[in-house]
Design a protein around this motif. Structure first.
Motif, PDB file in Angstrom:
ATOM      1  N   ARG A   1       0.839  -1.202   0.000  1.00 54.32           N
ATOM      2  CA  ARG A   1       0.000   0.000   0.000  1.00 54.32           C
ATOM      3  C   ARG A   1       0.876   1.255   0.000  1.00 54.32           C
ATOM      4  O   ARG A   1       0.605   2.212  -0.714  1.00 54.32           O
ATOM      5  CB  ARG A   1      -0.971  -0.013   1.176  1.00 54.32           C
TER       6      ARG A   1
ATOM      7  N   HIS B   1       1.192   4.132  -3.037  1.00 59.10           N
ATOM      8  CA  HIS B   1       1.100   5.592  -2.908  1.00 59.10           C
ATOM      9  C   HIS B   1       2.259   6.255  -3.645  1.00 59.10           C
ATOM     10  O   HIS B   1       2.058   7.225  -4.379  1.00 59.10           O
ATOM     11  CB  HIS B   1       1.086   6.015  -1.440  1.00 59.10           C
TER      12      HIS B   1
ATOM     13  N   ASP C   1       1.828   6.097  -7.418  1.00 59.04           N
ATOM     14  CA  ASP C   1       0.576   6.659  -7.910  1.00 59.04           C
ATOM     15  C   ASP C   1      -0.338   5.562  -8.475  1.00 59.04           C
ATOM     16  O   ASP C   1      -0.916   5.691  -9.539  1.00 59.04           O
ATOM     17  CB  ASP C   1       0.834   7.750  -8.950  1.00 59.04           C
TER      18      ASP C   1
END
Length: 97
Positions: free
Chosen positions: A63, A67, A70
């Motif tokens: 996760r 981020h 993107d």
């Protein structure tokens, strides 16, 4: 991309997508070769096929990477869960042999 014929742009982009798909397939195959060895090791030593704590750590890690890249973290988690389910299936089969 300005000035490039849309059909040529589409063909170029699709070529890139095809190359990326091929790389992903080979990377997944390598991942499964590694997890197969993990499954055999676990089976040999009577270890459980799944490791929920490790899976949670990996989800958090992916996760965070999502981020940075993107990429939708929900998608990354769904992908990971799909792969892990297959890995556990392999590990369970190895334990039964």
């Amino acid at each position: 991309m300005t000035g490039e014929d849309p059909a040529q742009t589409l063909q170029r982009l699709r070529g890139s997508i095809d190359n990326i798909d091929a790389a992903l397939v080979f990377m997944l195959a390598e991942r499964f070769r590694c997890t197969k060895q993990v499954g055999e090791l676990k089976a040999e030593h009577g270890m459980p096929p799944s490791d929920p704590a490790r899976e949670e750590q990996q989800i958090a890690r992916l996760r965070a990477l999502s981020h940075e890249a993107d990429l939708d973290p929900e998608f990354a988690e769904k992908w990971f869960n799909f792969v892990v389910a297959e890995v556990i299936r392999h590990h369970t089969a190895a334990a039964g042999n």
